[in-house]
Design a protein around this motif. Structure first.
Motif, mmCIF file in Angstrom:
data_model
loop_
_atom_site.group_PDB
_atom_site.id
_atom_site.type_symbol
_atom_site.label_atom_id
_atom_site.label_comp_id
_atom_site.label_asym_id
_atom_site.label_seq_id
_atom_site.Cartn_x
_atom_site.Cartn_y
_atom_site.Cartn_z
ATOM 1 N N GLU A 183 0.794 -1.216 0.000
ATOM 2 C CA GLU A 183 0.000 0.000 0.000
ATOM 3 C C GLU A 183 0.834 1.277 0.000
ATOM 4 O O GLU A 183 0.384 2.292 -0.527
ATOM 5 N N SER A 184 2.041 1.266 0.545
ATOM 6 C CA SER A 184 2.843 2.485 0.497
ATOM 7 C C SER A 184 3.497 2.684 -0.869
ATOM 8 O O SER A 184 3.881 3.794 -1.218
ATOM 9 N N LYS A 211 -0.321 3.736 -4.685
ATOM 10 C CA LYS A 211 -1.314 4.689 -4.172
ATOM 11 C C LYS A 211 -2.374 4.949 -5.235
ATOM 12 O O LYS A 211 -2.078 5.464 -6.316
ATOM 13 N N LYS A 229 8.576 0.686 -1.703
ATOM 14 C CA LYS A 229 8.754 1.333 -0.403
ATOM 15 C C LYS A 229 8.532 0.257 0.649
ATOM 16 O O LYS A 229 7.511 -0.420 0.637
ATOM 17 N N ASP A 236 8.000 0.436 3.892
ATOM 18 C CA ASP A 236 7.456 0.961 5.143
ATOM 19 C C ASP A 236 6.838 -0.115 6.029
ATOM 20 O O ASP A 236 7.011 -0.104 7.238
ATOM 21 N N ASN A 237 6.083 -1.038 5.455
ATOM 22 C CA ASN A 237 5.385 -2.056 6.242
ATOM 23 C C ASN A 237 6.047 -3.423 6.159
ATOM 24 O O ASN A 237 5.419 -4.427 6.450
#
Length: 180
Positions: free
Chosen positions: A108-109, A112, A141, A143-144
């Motif tokens: 999801e990061s 988008k 990315k 991030d998660n």
């Protein structure tokens, strides 16, 4: 009482680990699909030093929970010699909508809706609607992603089953390296 304190300790350790900064970056190497009448990824290209994904992909039919399931496996090639070793990280066989909902947080990061794609993955649609979707300047990315990742070439292999018969495969290779 000991069990309660142990649970609290485990939760605190988990929250502390989440604060540890990631020391790696990821970038696309390739994406391929085979033997599938379900989707076509042949129009996706990777551009520039950042290996940004650009192009379109097609879902050739609605992907529903009743007839379509997914299994995922991961492999690592730490030295880049093409000798992949299977990792213990896998996605068990599950319906496609369940898999999208369970694993979308990892993407999801990077993807988008309305910014660099028109694929509505963030809404976890079921069935996943057929159509042609774009991706534009998509970079990975992390991030998660987990704080600790093995370095090297990571290959994710997804196998799709339609009515419990082989429906096609998807292979994504990314490179995990230390931050420069």
């Amino acid at each position: 009482m000991k069990q309660f304190l142990f649970c609290i300790l485990i939760m605190l350790i988990g929250k502390t680990c989440a604060l540890i900064p990631k020391t790696y970056e990821a970038r696309f190497i390739s994406i391929t699909s085979n033997g599938t009448n379900l989707f076509d990824l042949s129009q996706i290209r990777f551009l520039g030093r950042e290996r940004m994904a650009n192009g379109t992909f097609e879902l050739k039919e609605d992907l529903d929970n009743e007839s379509l399931s997914f299994v995922g496996e991961t492999f690592i090639d730490s030295v880049g010699d093409g000798e992949y070793k299977q990792l213990p990280f896998a996605a068990p066989k599950q319906s496609i909508c369940t898999a999208l909902k369970a694993y979308w947080s990892y993407f999801e990061s990077s993807l988008k809706y309305g910014v660099n794609t028109d694929f509505p993955g963030h809404t976890h649609p079921c069935p996943i609607p057929k159509g042609i979707y774009y991706v534009k300047d998509v970079v990975l990315k992390n991030d998660n992603w987990p704080v600790i990742m093995p370095r090297g070439y990571l290959k994710a292999v997804g196998t799709f089953f339609k009515n419990d018969q082989y429906g096609g495969g998807l292979e994504i290779v990314i490179q995990i390296s230390d931050l420069s």
